[in-house]
Motif scaffolding. Structure first.
Motif, PDB file in Angstrom:
ATOM      1  N   ALA A 230      57.855  79.170  54.179  1.00  0.00           N
ATOM      2  CA  ALA A 230      58.036  78.772  52.785  1.00  0.00           C
ATOM      3  C   ALA A 230      59.411  79.179  52.274  1.00  0.00           C
ATOM      4  CB  ALA A 230      56.945  79.401  51.918  1.00  0.00           C
ATOM      5  N   LEU A 231      59.846  80.381  52.600  1.00  0.00           N
ATOM      6  CA  LEU A 231      61.121  80.888  52.093  1.00  0.00           C
ATOM      7  C   LEU A 231      62.314  80.121  52.654  1.00  0.00           C
ATOM      8  CD1 LEU A 231      60.515  84.754  52.211  1.00  0.00           C
ATOM      9  CD2 LEU A 231      60.453  83.252  50.209  1.00  0.00           C
ATOM     10  N   SER A 233      62.130  76.929  53.620  1.00  0.00           N
ATOM     11  CA  SER A 233      61.856  75.491  53.527  1.00  0.00           C
ATOM     12  C   SER A 233      62.992  74.718  52.887  1.00  0.00           C
ATOM     13  CB  SER A 233      60.557  75.253  52.754  1.00  0.00           C
ATOM     14  OG  SER A 233      60.660  75.764  51.441  1.00  0.00           O
ATOM     15  N   SER A 234      63.654  75.316  51.928  1.00  0.00           N
ATOM     16  CA  SER A 234      64.824  74.698  51.276  1.00  0.00           C
ATOM     17  C   SER A 234      65.920  75.747  51.267  1.00  0.00           C
ATOM     18  CB  SER A 234      64.500  74.246  49.854  1.00  0.00           C
ATOM     19  OG  SER A 234      63.488  73.259  49.852  1.00  0.00           O
ATOM     20  N   ARG A 235      66.804  75.670  52.237  1.00  0.00           N
ATOM     21  CA  ARG A 235      67.774  76.745  52.459  1.00  0.00           C
ATOM     22  C   ARG A 235      68.748  76.921  51.298  1.00  0.00           C
ATOM     23  NH1 ARG A 235      68.027  78.450  57.876  1.00  0.00           N
ATOM     24  NH2 ARG A 235      70.151  79.181  57.571  1.00  0.00           N
ATOM     25  N   LYS A 237      68.007  76.721  48.204  1.00  0.00           N
ATOM     26  CA  LYS A 237      67.339  77.266  47.034  1.00  0.00           C
ATOM     27  C   LYS A 237      67.129  78.775  47.189  1.00  0.00           C
ATOM     28  CE  LYS A 237      65.007  73.017  45.635  1.00  0.00           C
ATOM     29  NZ  LYS A 237      63.713  72.377  45.289  1.00  0.00           N
ATOM     30  N   ASN A 241      62.752  80.318  43.879  1.00  0.00           N
ATOM     31  CA  ASN A 241      62.371  78.905  43.798  1.00  0.00           C
ATOM     32  C   ASN A 241      61.419  78.517  44.918  1.00  0.00           C
ATOM     33  OD1 ASN A 241      63.820  78.303  41.499  1.00  0.00           O
ATOM     34  ND2 ASN A 241      65.691  77.753  42.610  1.00  0.00           N
ATOM     35  N   ASN A 242      61.716  78.961  46.136  1.00  0.00           N
ATOM     36  CA  ASN A 242      60.849  78.629  47.265  1.00  0.00           C
ATOM     37  C   ASN A 242      59.507  79.346  47.167  1.00  0.00           C
ATOM     38  OD1 ASN A 242      62.542  76.811  48.626  1.00  0.00           O
ATOM     39  ND2 ASN A 242      63.674  78.454  49.621  1.00  0.00           N
ATOM     40  N   LYS A 245      56.925  77.625  44.786  1.00  0.00           N
ATOM     41  CA  LYS A 245      56.228  76.480  45.363  1.00  0.00           C
ATOM     42  C   LYS A 245      55.102  76.920  46.311  1.00  0.00           C
ATOM     43  CE  LYS A 245      60.139  73.241  45.286  1.00  0.00           C
ATOM     44  NZ  LYS A 245      61.010  72.382  46.131  1.00  0.00           N
ATOM     45  N   ARG A 272      69.001  84.402  48.846  1.00  0.00           N
ATOM     46  CA  ARG A 272      68.536  83.318  49.710  1.00  0.00           C
ATOM     47  C   ARG A 272      67.934  83.913  50.974  1.00  0.00           C
ATOM     48  NH1 ARG A 272      72.146  80.895  46.494  1.00  0.00           N
ATOM     49  NH2 ARG A 272      71.737  78.712  45.962  1.00  0.00           N
TER      50      ARG A 272
END
Length: 294
Positions: A230-231, A233-235, A237, A241-242, A245, A272
Motif C-alpha cells: 500500500a505504501l 502503490s503510488s511512489r 505520493k 496519502n497512500n 487509501k 515517502r
C-alpha cells in the motif's frame, strides 16, 4: 543419474528435446544455464552438507539438481512442465529410490504450502526463477513466516537489484523491504544471455539470501507485507496519502486515522515510502496493528 544429456551443450539439449517431441515453453520462462562453472559456483554458495534438505524450483532437465545431489543434499524439486517431470523421474530414479530426490509436479505458487505441511520446512532453497513468479514466490514465503537458512536464486538482473535495494535507492520497492527484512542479500555472479539456452533478452544475476540472525520483530507479518504494498502503490505520493487509501476495510477502530497511525509510529506524514528505514516501516505496521479491533 541415468541418461542425462550434456548440460553444457545447447545443440545436444536441443537434440534431446527434439527426439522426444518436446520444446522449450516461453510461458514458463524456461532457459537452461549452460555454464558449468556458474552452476558449481551457485551450488557452492549454499554450503550444503550431506543430508541437508533443499527445495529447488524450476529444475528443467536437472542441471542444478545434479549439482545439489552431488553435494549430498536431499532435493525436493518443483516442476510445472510434465515433459520435464518425466525426464527428471528417469534421470534421478536411483536417487528417488534412495530417498534423496523427490518431485512435486505443478505450479509452485499453488503447491509449496502443501509440500511445507507434508514435508516440513527445509533449511535451503534454490530457484532459477522466471521473472513472472520470482517476486511473488519469495514474498509468499516471507509473508508466511518461512525463512530459509540460505537461498540461491538466479533471476533477471533488474529483479536482483530490487532484492538488494536499500532505503533511498531508486529501485527500492515493497519487495525490497520484504527481502531486507528477512535476509541479507549479496551477489554471487552476473550471467549474460550467452550463458543460457535459449538466450534470454536480458541479463541475469545469481544472488544469495542469508537468514538474518537478528531478525527485526513484527507484531503482524501479514499486515506488514500488505502495508508495504500500500505504501509503495503510488511512489510520488506521501505515506499519509497512500495510508489513507489503505485504511478502509481493515477493521479499525473509529478513532483510527492516517495521522493517528503515523503519530504513534513517529513517522512524518510528508515522507515517502522509499525513503523510510526498515525500523520506521516496522513501527508503522505495528502502530497500525494496534488500532485493529481484535
Amino acid at each position: 543419474m541415468n541418461g542425462i544429456p550434456d548440460y553444457n551443450s545447447a545443440s545436444e539439449l536441443n537434440a534431446f528435446l527434439s527426439a522426444r517431441g518436446m520444446a522449450m515453453q516461453k510461458k514458463f520462462g524456461q532457459n537452461f544455464l549452460l555454464n558449468e562453472g556458474a552452476r558449481r559456483k551457485i551450488a557452492a554458495a549454499l554450503q550444503l552438507q550431506k543430508g541437508d534438505e533443499i527445495w529447488e524450483v524450476g529444475p528443467g532437465l536437472g542441471s542444478m539438481t545434479k549439482e545439489l545431489l552431488l553435494s549430498g543434499a536431499r532435493v525436493t524439486a518443483f516442476e510445472i512442465d510434465r515433459g520435464f517431470c518425466a525426464c527428471l523421474s528417469g534421470f534421478f530414479a536411483d536417487e528417488a529410490a534412495a530417498g534423496s530426490f523427490s518431485l512435486v509436479q505443478g505450479d509452485v505458487l499453488k503447491t509449496w504450502k502443501a509440500a511445507l505441511k507434508e514435508r516440513g520446512e527445509p533449511k535451503y532453497f534454490f530457484g532459477n526463477l522466471p521473472y513472472n513468479i520470482a517476486a511473488e514466490l519469495i514474498a509468499q514465503t516471507i509473508e508466511a513466516g518461512v525463512r530459509f537458512e540460505k537461498c540461491a536464486f538466479t533471476v533477471q538482473k533488474e529483479v536482483a537489484i530490487r532484492m538488494a535495494a536499500k532505503e533511498g535507492d531508486e529501485d527500492n520497492s515493497s519487495f525490497s523491504v520484504l527481502c531486507r527484512w528477512a535476509y541479507d542479500v549479496k551477489t554471487i555472479c552476473d550471467l549474460g544471455p550467452a550463458n543460457f539456452w535459449p538466450r534470454p533478452n536480458v541479463d541475469s544475476r545469481a544472488v544469495l539470501f542469508s537468514k538474518k540472525e537478528n531478525f527485526p520483530a513484527c507484531k503482524n507479518p501479514a499486515l506488514f507485507a500488505k502495508t508495504q504494498r500500500a505504501l509503495f502503490s503510488s511512489r510520488r505520493k506521501t505515506v499519509k496519502n497512500n495510508l489513507q487509501k489503505f485504511l478502509p476495510g481493515l477493521g479499525l477502530g473509529k478513532e483510527c486515522s492516517a495521522d493517528a497511525v503515523l503519530e504513534k509510529a513517529g513517522v512524518s506524514p510528508s515522507a515517502r515510502a522509499e525513503a523510510l528505514s526498515l525500523q520506521e516501516l516496522l513501527r508503522l505496521s505495528d502502530a497500525l496493528d494496534s488500532f485493529i479491533i481484535k
